[in-house]
Design a protein around this motif. Structure first.
Motif, PDB file in Angstrom:
ATOM      1  N   SER A  58      55.910  42.801  15.230  1.00  0.00           N
ATOM      2  CA  SER A  58      56.900  42.892  14.167  1.00  0.00           C
ATOM      3  C   SER A  58      57.772  44.105  14.455  1.00  0.00           C
ATOM      4  CB  SER A  58      56.199  43.048  12.816  1.00  0.00           C
ATOM      5  OG  SER A  58      57.147  43.159  11.799  1.00  0.00           O
ATOM      6  N   ILE A  59      59.068  43.903  14.423  1.00  0.00           N
ATOM      7  CA  ILE A  59      59.996  44.989  14.705  1.00  0.00           C
ATOM      8  C   ILE A  59      60.704  45.351  13.402  1.00  0.00           C
ATOM      9  CG2 ILE A  59      61.954  45.741  16.098  1.00  0.00           C
ATOM     10  CD1 ILE A  59      61.163  43.455  18.085  1.00  0.00           C
ATOM     11  N   PRO A  60      60.306  46.475  12.793  1.00  0.00           N
ATOM     12  CA  PRO A  60      60.917  46.872  11.528  1.00  0.00           C
ATOM     13  C   PRO A  60      62.391  47.240  11.699  1.00  0.00           C
ATOM     14  CG  PRO A  60      59.222  48.453  12.185  1.00  0.00           C
ATOM     15  CD  PRO A  60      59.269  47.387  13.221  1.00  0.00           C
ATOM     16  N   ASP A  61      63.148  47.081  10.642  1.00  0.00           N
ATOM     17  CA  ASP A  61      64.588  47.346  10.684  1.00  0.00           C
ATOM     18  C   ASP A  61      64.924  48.728  11.237  1.00  0.00           C
ATOM     19  OD1 ASP A  61      65.034  44.854   9.652  1.00  0.00           O
ATOM     20  OD2 ASP A  61      65.463  45.545   7.612  1.00  0.00           O
ATOM     21  N   GLU A  62      64.140  49.731  10.878  1.00  0.00           N
ATOM     22  CA  GLU A  62      64.456  51.093  11.318  1.00  0.00           C
ATOM     23  C   GLU A  62      64.270  51.282  12.824  1.00  0.00           C
ATOM     24  OE1 GLU A  62      60.273  51.078   9.605  1.00  0.00           O
ATOM     25  OE2 GLU A  62      62.220  50.453   8.858  1.00  0.00           O
ATOM     26  N   GLU A  63      63.608  50.349  13.480  1.00  0.00           N
ATOM     27  CA  GLU A  63      63.429  50.430  14.936  1.00  0.00           C
ATOM     28  C   GLU A  63      64.380  49.504  15.690  1.00  0.00           C
ATOM     29  OE1 GLU A  63      59.331  50.073  16.046  1.00  0.00           O
ATOM     30  OE2 GLU A  63      58.721  51.621  14.630  1.00  0.00           O
ATOM     31  N   LEU A  64      65.251  48.824  14.983  1.00  0.00           N
ATOM     32  CA  LEU A  64      66.203  47.902  15.605  1.00  0.00           C
ATOM     33  C   LEU A  64      67.403  48.675  16.156  1.00  0.00           C
ATOM     34  CD1 LEU A  64      66.215  44.922  13.096  1.00  0.00           C
ATOM     35  CD2 LEU A  64      65.226  45.000  15.384  1.00  0.00           C
ATOM     36  N   ARG A  65      67.148  49.404  17.233  1.00  0.00           N
ATOM     37  CA  ARG A  65      68.192  50.164  17.921  1.00  0.00           C
ATOM     38  C   ARG A  65      68.104  49.834  19.401  1.00  0.00           C
ATOM     39  NH1 ARG A  65      65.633  53.907  14.776  1.00  0.00           N
ATOM     40  NH2 ARG A  65      64.695  54.890  16.597  1.00  0.00           N
ATOM     41  N   VAL A  66      69.244  49.612  20.009  1.00  0.00           N
ATOM     42  CA  VAL A  66      69.263  49.250  21.426  1.00  0.00           C
ATOM     43  C   VAL A  66      68.587  50.326  22.274  1.00  0.00           C
ATOM     44  CG1 VAL A  66      71.533  50.210  21.956  1.00  0.00           C
ATOM     45  CG2 VAL A  66      70.682  48.247  23.260  1.00  0.00           C
ATOM     46  N   GLU A  67      68.607  51.566  21.826  1.00  0.00           N
ATOM     47  CA  GLU A  67      67.974  52.643  22.574  1.00  0.00           C
ATOM     48  C   GLU A  67      66.474  52.407  22.740  1.00  0.00           C
ATOM     49  OE1 GLU A  67      69.816  53.403  19.666  1.00  0.00           O
ATOM     50  OE2 GLU A  67      71.643  53.663  20.825  1.00  0.00           O
ATOM     51  N   ASN A  68      65.860  51.658  21.832  1.00  0.00           N
ATOM     52  CA  ASN A  68      64.427  51.365  21.920  1.00  0.00           C
ATOM     53  C   ASN A  68      64.112  50.220  22.886  1.00  0.00           C
ATOM     54  OD1 ASN A  68      63.826  53.330  20.015  1.00  0.00           O
ATOM     55  ND2 ASN A  68      63.848  51.904  18.314  1.00  0.00           N
ATOM     56  N   PHE A  69      65.128  49.469  23.273  1.00  0.00           N
ATOM     57  CA  PHE A  69      64.914  48.256  24.076  1.00  0.00           C
ATOM     58  C   PHE A  69      65.904  48.165  25.231  1.00  0.00           C
ATOM     59  CE2 PHE A  69      63.754  47.535  19.645  1.00  0.00           C
ATOM     60  CZ  PHE A  69      62.445  47.128  19.775  1.00  0.00           C
ATOM     61  N   LYS A  70      66.298  49.304  25.792  1.00  0.00           N
ATOM     62  CA  LYS A  70      67.369  49.288  26.783  1.00  0.00           C
ATOM     63  C   LYS A  70      66.930  49.010  28.214  1.00  0.00           C
ATOM     64  CE  LYS A  70      67.497  54.278  27.403  1.00  0.00           C
ATOM     65  NZ  LYS A  70      68.309  55.464  27.231  1.00  0.00           N
ATOM     66  N   SER A  71      65.620  48.880  28.434  1.00  0.00           N
ATOM     67  CA  SER A  71      65.144  48.533  29.774  1.00  0.00           C
ATOM     68  C   SER A  71      63.897  47.658  29.648  1.00  0.00           C
ATOM     69  CB  SER A  71      64.805  49.794  30.578  1.00  0.00           C
ATOM     70  OG  SER A  71      63.652  50.421  30.055  1.00  0.00           O
ATOM     71  N   VAL A  72      63.568  46.982  30.707  1.00  0.00           N
ATOM     72  CA  VAL A  72      62.361  46.155  30.708  1.00  0.00           C
ATOM     73  C   VAL A  72      61.141  47.028  30.427  1.00  0.00           C
ATOM     74  CG1 VAL A  72      60.850  44.733  32.138  1.00  0.00           C
ATOM     75  CG2 VAL A  72      63.326  44.375  32.207  1.00  0.00           C
ATOM     76  N   GLY A  73      61.081  48.196  31.045  1.00  0.00           N
ATOM     77  CA  GLY A  73      59.959  49.096  30.832  1.00  0.00           C
ATOM     78  C   GLY A  73      59.813  49.512  29.376  1.00  0.00           C
ATOM     79  N   MET A  74      60.935  49.802  28.722  1.00  0.00           N
ATOM     80  CA  MET A  74      60.888  50.197  27.313  1.00  0.00           C
ATOM     81  C   MET A  74      60.456  49.032  26.427  1.00  0.00           C
ATOM     82  SD  MET A  74      64.139  52.753  26.968  1.00  0.00           S
ATOM     83  CE  MET A  74      63.665  53.386  25.359  1.00  0.00           C
ATOM     84  N   ILE A  75      60.914  47.837  26.761  1.00  0.00           N
ATOM     85  CA  ILE A  75      60.515  46.645  26.003  1.00  0.00           C
ATOM     86  C   ILE A  75      59.011  46.435  26.144  1.00  0.00           C
ATOM     87  CG2 ILE A  75      60.687  44.125  25.929  1.00  0.00           C
ATOM     88  CD1 ILE A  75      63.682  44.498  26.713  1.00  0.00           C
ATOM     89  N   VAL A  76      58.510  46.533  27.356  1.00  0.00           N
ATOM     90  CA  VAL A  76      57.082  46.350  27.615  1.00  0.00           C
ATOM     91  C   VAL A  76      56.272  47.424  26.891  1.00  0.00           C
ATOM     92  CG1 VAL A  76      55.305  46.362  29.413  1.00  0.00           C
ATOM     93  CG2 VAL A  76      57.456  45.130  29.786  1.00  0.00           C
ATOM     94  N   ASP A  77      56.707  48.664  26.960  1.00  0.00           N
ATOM     95  CA  ASP A  77      56.016  49.743  26.266  1.00  0.00           C
ATOM     96  C   ASP A  77      55.971  49.485  24.763  1.00  0.00           C
ATOM     97  OD1 ASP A  77      55.610  51.076  28.652  1.00  0.00           O
ATOM     98  OD2 ASP A  77      57.313  52.456  28.371  1.00  0.00           O
ATOM     99  N   TYR A  78      57.063  48.984  24.217  1.00  0.00           N
ATOM    100  CA  TYR A  78      57.108  48.685  22.779  1.00  0.00           C
ATOM    101  C   TYR A  78      56.083  47.599  22.436  1.00  0.00           C
ATOM    102  CZ  TYR A  78      58.784  47.912  18.105  1.00  0.00           C
ATOM    103  OH  TYR A  78      58.854  47.813  16.730  1.00  0.00           O
ATOM    104  N   VAL A  79      56.063  46.537  23.210  1.00  0.00           N
ATOM    105  CA  VAL A  79      55.121  45.447  22.963  1.00  0.00           C
ATOM    106  C   VAL A  79      53.682  45.957  23.015  1.00  0.00           C
ATOM    107  CG1 VAL A  79      54.186  43.293  23.902  1.00  0.00           C
ATOM    108  CG2 VAL A  79      56.661  43.593  23.704  1.00  0.00           C
ATOM    109  N   ILE A  80      53.354  46.717  24.035  1.00  0.00           N
ATOM    110  CA  ILE A  80      51.994  47.244  24.185  1.00  0.00           C
ATOM    111  C   ILE A  80      51.626  48.136  23.001  1.00  0.00           C
ATOM    112  CG2 ILE A  80      50.553  48.791  25.571  1.00  0.00           C
ATOM    113  CD1 ILE A  80      51.996  47.604  28.057  1.00  0.00           C
ATOM    114  N   ALA A  81      52.542  48.967  22.571  1.00  0.00           N
ATOM    115  CA  ALA A  81      52.264  49.897  21.472  1.00  0.00           C
ATOM    116  C   ALA A  81      52.146  49.206  20.112  1.00  0.00           C
ATOM    117  CB  ALA A  81      53.358  50.958  21.413  1.00  0.00           C
ATOM    118  N   HIS A  82      52.736  48.026  19.978  1.00  0.00           N
ATOM    119  CA  HIS A  82      52.792  47.379  18.667  1.00  0.00           C
ATOM    120  C   HIS A  82      52.011  46.071  18.569  1.00  0.00           C
ATOM    121  CE1 HIS A  82      56.120  50.217  18.520  1.00  0.00           C
ATOM    122  NE2 HIS A  82      55.871  50.263  17.230  1.00  0.00           N
ATOM    123  N   ARG A  83      51.200  45.784  19.536  1.00  0.00           N
ATOM    124  CA  ARG A  83      50.380  44.560  19.493  1.00  0.00           C
ATOM    125  C   ARG A  83      49.188  44.746  18.605  1.00  0.00           C
ATOM    126  NH1 ARG A  83      49.603  41.807  25.240  1.00  0.00           N
ATOM    127  NH2 ARG A  83      49.737  39.837  24.208  1.00  0.00           N
TER     128      ARG A  83
END
Length: 83
Positions: A58-83
């Motif tokens: 679940s991606i809360p509104d306050e985390e919906l910033r491109v800076e949090n998802f600007k690379s594959v590595g950042m996307i993967v890190d986000y998924v791992i941290a929020h599973r």
């Protein structure tokens, strides 16, 4: 194969459909996705919806910033941290 690599592969496959030239990147995890015209606001939204469905995060509104998802590595890190 480890869990992180499976997520990287899945994200890369999905993004490769949207951004074909991304498949050619040697340093895929750190490449800034904002360098690609296809990664516009609609493209980002598509990826975020897919992430929520594919990885049950679940991606809360306050985390919906491109800076949090600007690379594959950042996307993967986000998924791992929020599973």
């Amino acid at each position: 194969m480890n869990d992180r690599q499976e997520i990287v592969d899945s994200v890369a496959l999905r993004l490769g459909k949207m951004i074909p030239q991304l498949r050619e990147e040697p340093d895929l995890e750190s490449k800034d996705l904002r360098d690609y015209a296809e990664f516009d606001s609609l493209g980002i939204l598509e990826v975020l919806v897919w992430l929520e469905d594919e990885f049950a995060v679940s991606i809360p509104d306050e985390e919906l910033r491109v800076e949090n998802f600007k690379s594959v590595g950042m996307i993967v890190d986000y998924v791992i941290a929020h599973r």
